[in-house]
Design a protein around this motif. Sequence first.
Motif, PDB file in Angstrom:
ATOM      1  N   ILE A 133      -1.858   3.390  -5.040  1.00  0.00           N
ATOM      2  CA  ILE A 133      -1.298   2.229  -4.347  1.00  0.00           C
ATOM      3  C   ILE A 133      -2.061   1.953  -3.064  1.00  0.00           C
ATOM      4  N   TRP A 160       3.436  -7.133   0.751  1.00  0.00           N
ATOM      5  CA  TRP A 160       3.182  -5.791   0.226  1.00  0.00           C
ATOM      6  C   TRP A 160       4.259  -4.831   0.710  1.00  0.00           C
ATOM      7  N   LEU A 163       7.342  -5.129  -1.319  1.00  0.00           N
ATOM      8  CA  LEU A 163       7.175  -4.673  -2.697  1.00  0.00           C
ATOM      9  C   LEU A 163       6.998  -3.165  -2.824  1.00  0.00           C
ATOM     10  N   MET A 167       7.387  -1.093  -6.182  1.00  0.00           N
ATOM     11  CA  MET A 167       6.111  -0.901  -6.865  1.00  0.00           C
ATOM     12  C   MET A 167       5.905   0.570  -7.214  1.00  0.00           C
ATOM     13  N   ALA A 171       5.642   1.866 -10.968  1.00  0.00           N
ATOM     14  CA  ALA A 171       4.370   2.465 -11.383  1.00  0.00           C
ATOM     15  C   ALA A 171       4.565   3.871 -11.927  1.00  0.00           C
ATOM     16  N   ILE A 210       1.275  -5.443 -10.854  1.00  0.00           N
ATOM     17  CA  ILE A 210       2.661  -5.219 -10.432  1.00  0.00           C
ATOM     18  C   ILE A 210       3.617  -6.110 -11.215  1.00  0.00           C
ATOM     19  N   GLY A 214       6.639  -4.357 -12.929  1.00  0.00           N
ATOM     20  CA  GLY A 214       7.975  -4.749 -12.492  1.00  0.00           C
ATOM     21  C   GLY A 214       8.840  -5.245 -13.633  1.00  0.00           C
TER      22      GLY A 214
END
Length: 226
Positions: A133, A160, A163, A167, A171, A210, A214
Amino acid sequence: MLVSEGRQPCESVKHWVHRTLRHALMTGRFQPGEPVTINGLAEMLAVSAMPVREALQYLVADGALELLDNRRVRVPEMVPEKFDEILAARIALETVAAERALPQMDFLRLARLQHLDSLVDAAYDAGDIERGIVANFDFHRCIYEVHSSGVLLPMIESLWLRLGPFMRHAAENHWQSYKVDRHAEALDAIRDRNAEALKTAITADIQDGIGHLGRAQFLDTAARTF
């Protein structure tokens, strides 16, 4: 567990605490819905309550944290509507930033981007989601900072930040299902000085990166409620 970022020479405690908490949120060290407390963070960072309180106020204002009715603070939950809105905003801002940067991209910047892309691949191949990331954000920042550091980049980084926790969670659960490398397409577009191809690559990277992770996470969550 919150791991503090190294304090820079001449950096104030206030700035260091804020930077550390921003990085922690952006890289998903906090989970969606997780409560945070001033005393708990102050103890982890070995600082007084004041700089933590101020940092939390800034992060609430940025939308990275939310203040509840009982004055407690927590990491916001992510819902599909909010997720789609953030992705749309990312695409709108990041494609503009990339297009503005392209005329000033030189061979040194391209080499830096190639290196960062290799770090992304190496991190995910090793199963290190957080490092992946960080390297992914560094890749994008390396493009946008060329000509958009004053206004656009802070706006992009605020997205960002919102998220980050989701994220990381998505992930960790679904990275193996995502195999498309859109960074390679962005690098090709930069070499060719093709603004439209670069914007297309950035859009696809967000939607297929993403965006894919997501949506898979939301489907998993919905399946458990059926």
